[in-house]
Write a protein that holds these residues in place. Structure first.
Motif, mmCIF file in Angstrom:
data_model
loop_
_atom_site.group_PDB
_atom_site.id
_atom_site.type_symbol
_atom_site.label_atom_id
_atom_site.label_comp_id
_atom_site.label_asym_id
_atom_site.label_seq_id
_atom_site.Cartn_x
_atom_site.Cartn_y
_atom_site.Cartn_z
ATOM 1 N N GLU A 48 -2.477 1.440 26.508
ATOM 2 C CA GLU A 48 -3.670 2.066 27.201
ATOM 3 C C GLU A 48 -2.919 3.359 27.663
ATOM 4 N N VAL A 49 -3.240 4.571 27.195
ATOM 5 C CA VAL A 49 -2.652 5.829 27.786
ATOM 6 C C VAL A 49 -3.824 6.538 28.569
ATOM 7 N N LEU A 115 -7.253 6.434 26.187
ATOM 8 C CA LEU A 115 -6.956 6.169 24.741
ATOM 9 C C LEU A 115 -6.160 4.967 24.433
ATOM 10 N N LEU A 116 -6.780 4.292 23.410
ATOM 11 C CA LEU A 116 -5.863 3.183 23.016
ATOM 12 C C LEU A 116 -4.968 3.638 21.762
ATOM 13 N N ALA A 117 -3.332 3.156 22.048
ATOM 14 C CA ALA A 117 -2.583 3.719 21.107
ATOM 15 C C ALA A 117 -1.235 2.763 20.857
ATOM 16 N N THR A 118 -0.874 2.950 19.822
ATOM 17 C CA THR A 118 0.514 2.253 19.620
ATOM 18 C C THR A 118 1.636 2.962 20.095
ATOM 19 N N ALA A 119 3.003 2.189 20.399
ATOM 20 C CA ALA A 119 3.978 2.979 21.024
ATOM 21 C C ALA A 119 4.223 4.304 20.524
ATOM 22 N N ASP A 120 4.253 4.389 18.964
ATOM 23 C CA ASP A 120 4.425 5.505 18.533
ATOM 24 C C ASP A 120 3.553 6.558 18.529
ATOM 25 N N GLU A 121 2.216 6.199 19.103
ATOM 26 C CA GLU A 121 1.095 7.266 19.050
ATOM 27 C C GLU A 121 1.129 7.667 20.504
ATOM 28 N N THR A 122 1.861 7.025 21.550
ATOM 29 C CA THR A 122 1.660 7.256 22.927
ATOM 30 C C THR A 122 1.787 8.919 23.452
ATOM 31 N N GLU A 123 2.661 9.686 22.832
ATOM 32 C CA GLU A 123 3.020 10.925 23.218
ATOM 33 C C GLU A 123 1.764 11.575 22.694
ATOM 34 N N LEU A 130 -4.191 15.749 27.924
ATOM 35 C CA LEU A 130 -3.821 16.954 28.507
ATOM 36 C C LEU A 130 -4.651 18.275 27.579
ATOM 37 N N LYS A 131 -4.745 18.188 26.672
ATOM 38 C CA LYS A 131 -5.914 19.119 25.870
ATOM 39 C C LYS A 131 -7.332 19.120 26.194
ATOM 40 N N GLN A 285 -4.214 11.205 38.631
ATOM 41 C CA GLN A 285 -3.205 10.415 38.017
ATOM 42 C C GLN A 285 -2.883 11.351 36.774
ATOM 43 N N GLU A 286 -1.430 11.700 36.432
ATOM 44 C CA GLU A 286 -1.071 12.255 35.394
ATOM 45 C C GLU A 286 -1.357 11.285 33.962
ATOM 46 N N PRO A 287 -1.550 11.816 32.939
ATOM 47 C CA PRO A 287 -1.527 10.904 31.783
ATOM 48 C C PRO A 287 -0.033 9.978 31.656
ATOM 49 N N GLY A 288 -0.289 8.803 31.531
ATOM 50 C CA GLY A 288 0.868 7.810 31.248
ATOM 51 C C GLY A 288 0.482 6.808 30.483
ATOM 52 N N ARG A 289 1.338 5.875 29.965
ATOM 53 C CA ARG A 289 1.190 4.879 29.382
ATOM 54 C C ARG A 289 1.249 3.556 30.190
ATOM 55 N N SER A 290 0.543 2.475 29.776
ATOM 56 C CA SER A 290 0.428 1.325 30.614
ATOM 57 C C SER A 290 1.880 0.346 30.345
ATOM 58 N N PHE A 291 2.457 -0.185 31.235
ATOM 59 C CA PHE A 291 3.855 -0.936 31.114
ATOM 60 C C PHE A 291 3.645 -1.924 30.135
#
Length: 330
Positions: A48-49, A115-123, A130-131, A285-291
């Protein structure tokens, strides 16, 4: 045509059938579970991002915070993809626009955008968030700027009024100084008239004591002079009283002007607070990925598949048993 016999199974019969057909039950169970387990372990981990934002504020009042737009309305706009085209253009995305998930934390006016994303799609997902934030800010920036400019104009008008009142106070103070100078002169004149009158009275008494006829003219002169002095004295006292009233009026006007200036400065302070309260979207809270990954839930999927497989196996076994019994009696 024969009527089909009705069979009634008790619990023991159900158990016996399950044991009898255990291979079938187990086969259906494995058929249901294995594909799900394989899929769960081979599928990429989903993260989760997310970011948390506060909608723009138009004013802060005693009754609470007033927004330019309600959180539910902003949530609906994001979820229906109102900003996806602009995001896709900004990020050069030709397909698969981001699918935002928006939640409103309980008892808040905040928005959690995910957003739900794979590890490769996190950034890439962080960039999309941000957009979205940038586009949202731009959509409200014009009305926010207009509101702040209106407040600035109100402040300038009040400051101009304060300047005019301060000039009036200076003029009133100058007027007060002139009145004070005249008051001192009146007091001095009254003192001189009083002293002169006392001297004339003393001389008149001396003339009366001598009692000579030739002094009658002098006595008359003194009496006339004393009367004139007394009349002048009364006039000076009236003028002095009027002057004091003017001084009090000037001082009252100065105090009123000062009070008005203080109220105006309080008004400016309130307007500055109001201006500070007018704000665009704030990032809580800035955009970040769940641990930890949020999917696929291997344990849950396995348990559900196992429950389904077991039920399906039992149903298949009972159905097969029923069919065989019916066939034997046909």
């Amino acid at each position: 045509m024969r009527d089909e016999p009705d069979y009634e199974f008790d619990l023991r019969e159900y158990v016996d059938i399950a044991i009898k057909r255990k291979k079938i039950v187990f086969a259906v169970f494995l058929t249901s579970v294995l594909p799900v387990v394989v899929w769960s372990f081979l599928s990429p981990r989903i993260y989760e991002v997310s970011m948390i934002i506060e909608p723009p504020i138009s004013a802060i009042t005693d009754t609470g915070v007033q927004g330019w737009d309600s959180v539910t309305n902003i949530k609906a706009k994001i979820e229906v993809g109102a900003f996806n085209a602009a995001i896709a253009t900004a990020m050069n995305l030709s397909k698969n626009p981001p699918k935002f998930i928006v939640n409103i934390p309980k008892d808040t006016r905040l928005l959690k955008v995910r957003l739900l994303a794979t590890a490769d799609e996190t950034e890439l997902s962080k960039t999309a968030l941000l957009k979205l934030l940038e586009i949202l800010n731009n959509s409200y920036s014009k009305i926010i700027e207009d509101k702040r400019n209106r407040i600035d104009n109100q402040i300038k008008i009040i400051q101009s009024q304060i300047g005019t009142k301060e000039n009036e106070i200076k003029l009133k103070n100058e007027q007060f100084k002139i009145l004070e100078s005249r008051e001192r002169q009146f007091v001095e004149d009254i003192k001189n008239v009083r002293d002169t009158s006392e001297k004339l009275l003393a001389k008149r008494e001396t003339v009366f004591e001598r009692g000579n006829n030739k002094d009658d003219v002098a006595a008359l002169f003194y009496a006339s002079s004393i009367q004139q002095n007394m009349s002048y004295f009364t006039q000076l006292q009236d003028d002095l009283a009027e002057l004091k009233n003017k001084k009090e009026s000037v001082m009252s006007a100065v105090e009123n002007l000062k009070s008005s200036i203080n109220e105006s400065r309080i008004g400016i302070s309130d307007l500055n607070l109001a201006k500070g309260g007018v704000q665009n979207i704030q990032v809580v809270q800035e955009p970040g990925r769940s641990f930890q990954p949020v999917g696929p839930n291997r344990r849950k999927n396995t348990l559900l598949a196992g429950a389904f497989g077991l039920i399906a196996g039992l149903v298949f076994a009972y159905g097969l048993e029923w069919w065989e019994r019916v066939s034997l009696r046909s």
